[in-house]
Design an enzyme around this catalytic site. Structure first.
Site, short mmCIF file in Angstrom:
data_model
loop_
_atom_site.label_atom_id
_atom_site.label_comp_id
_atom_site.label_asym_id
_atom_site.label_seq_id
_atom_site.Cartn_x
_atom_site.Cartn_y
_atom_site.Cartn_z
N GLU A 125 1.15 -1.33 0.04
CA GLU A 125 -0.17 -0.27 0.13
C GLU A 125 0.75 1.41 -0.43
OE1 GLU A 125 -3.11 0.47 3.11
OE2 GLU A 125 -2.60 2.47 3.12
N CYS A 189 -7.42 5.23 7.77
CA CYS A 189 -9.13 4.52 8.04
C CYS A 189 -10.12 4.33 9.36
CB CYS A 189 -9.52 3.66 7.00
SG CYS A 189 -9.59 2.34 7.80
S1 SF4 Z 1 -11.97 -0.07 4.94
FE1 SF4 Z 1 -9.50 0.67 5.64
S2 SF4 Z 1 -8.37 -1.40 6.81
FE2 SF4 Z 1 -10.15 -2.13 5.26
S3 SF4 Z 1 -8.81 -1.99 3.09
FE3 SF4 Z 1 -9.96 0.10 3.22
S4 SF4 Z 1 -8.17 1.40 3.96
FE4 SF4 Z 1 -7.76 -1.10 4.25
#
Ligand code: SF4
EC number: 1.17.7.4
Length: 282
Positions: A125, A189
């Site tokens: 990422e 997030c």
């Molecule tokens: S919701 Fe958050 S933890 Fe889940 S894939 Fe997306 S960025 Fe990653």
């Protein structure tokens, strides 16, 4: 023995979406691959392999007969170009929150700031996020590395989506002392914050804590570390097969949480196992 399951344990929105897209794509197409493992969970990757979905680490051998699903962590900007040149059918399962981090990275770099990405250097990422930055950038994994950064006129700070919010704020404070102007875009997030907060609260109430998820999953490992700091008897497991009844002979309250890339059925299997242990204790 009481069994308590943390709120927000298991699949997050982005992972659920990505897994659903692979399932849907494998029903509609042949020659389907994911570019790298779709999520950091070996059991799910194995399940898709059985359904004929391959994993490929690079774009070299793809042709217009392939359909490629891009994983929730995203891919470097260049990869989109490579796939398009080969006329590969692309299903983009990049999580919208990762997209937001990629877009912020691009915009902040274009604004002329040196971009600091708080994250793990070699994580896919992070590699995808930095590929969108046209200006100077630094990747820092924590406060010590932030402290070592040079002075710059303008810094902009973003984060890998699964990083810790508290450390992010501390790094922002450090950067304020290293530049004349700092722009902060918190791209962590909510799924991560919610999972971590629920795990912290639960780990403080139990004598044994189980964290379920891939050993190669960054967010699961972080949940494990956080819980271990609060509840010394914390175990990181991938499946119920790593457990034995003996482990719980002195346990009165067992807490369970699971990383964002852990499918619900693996959590259910652990719960079933613990219920059997409880029944035998009674
Ligand atoms: S919701 Fe958050 S933890 Fe889940 S894939 Fe997306 S960025 Fe990653």
């Amino acid at each position: 023995m009481e069994i308590i399951i943390a709120d927000h344990a298991g699949f997050c929105f982005g992972v659920e979406r990505a897994v659903g897209l692979v399932e849907e794509t494998s029903r509609k197409h042949t020659g389907v691959y994911t570019l790298g493992p779709i999520i950091h969970n070996p059991q799910i990757v194995r399940k898709f392999a059985e359904q004929g979905v391959g994993v490929c680490e690079d774009t070299d051998n793809f042709s217009n007969e392939n359909t490629v699903v891009i994983r929730s962590h995203g891919v470097p900007k260049q990869t989109y170009g490579d796939l398009s040149e080969k006329s590969v059918n692309v299903v983009d399962a990049t999580c919208p929150f990762v997209k937001k981090a990629q877009n912020s990275a691009q915009k902040l770099g274009q604004g002329g700031a040196s971009v600091v990405v708080y994250g793990e250097n070699n994580h896919p990422e992070v590699q995808s996020i930095v590929s969108f930055i046209d200006s100077e950038y630094f990747i820092v994994s924590g406060e010590a590395e932030a402290n070592a950064l040079p002075f710059r006129e303008q810094y902009a700070l973003i984060a890998q989506t699964t990083q810790n919010s508290e450390s992010f704020d501390k790094i922002a404070e450090i950067l304020k002392t290293k530049c004349s102007g700092l722009t902060v875009s918190n791209t962590i997030c909510n799924a991560t914050n919610l999972r971590q907060a629920a795990a912290i609260s639960l780990a403080g109430q139990v004598d044994t804590m189980l964290v379920i998820g891939g050993k190669n999953s960054g967010n699961t490992t972080r949940l494990y570390e956080i819980c271990k700091g609060i509840c010394p008897r914390t175990m990181h497991i991938e499946t119920k097969d790593e457990l034995c009844k003996e482990l719980f002979k002195d346990s009165r309250k067992v807490g369970i949480t699971a990383g964002a890339s852990t499918p619900g059925y693996l959590v259910d299997e652990v719960i079933e196992f613990l219920k059997e242990v409880t029944n035998e204790q009674d």
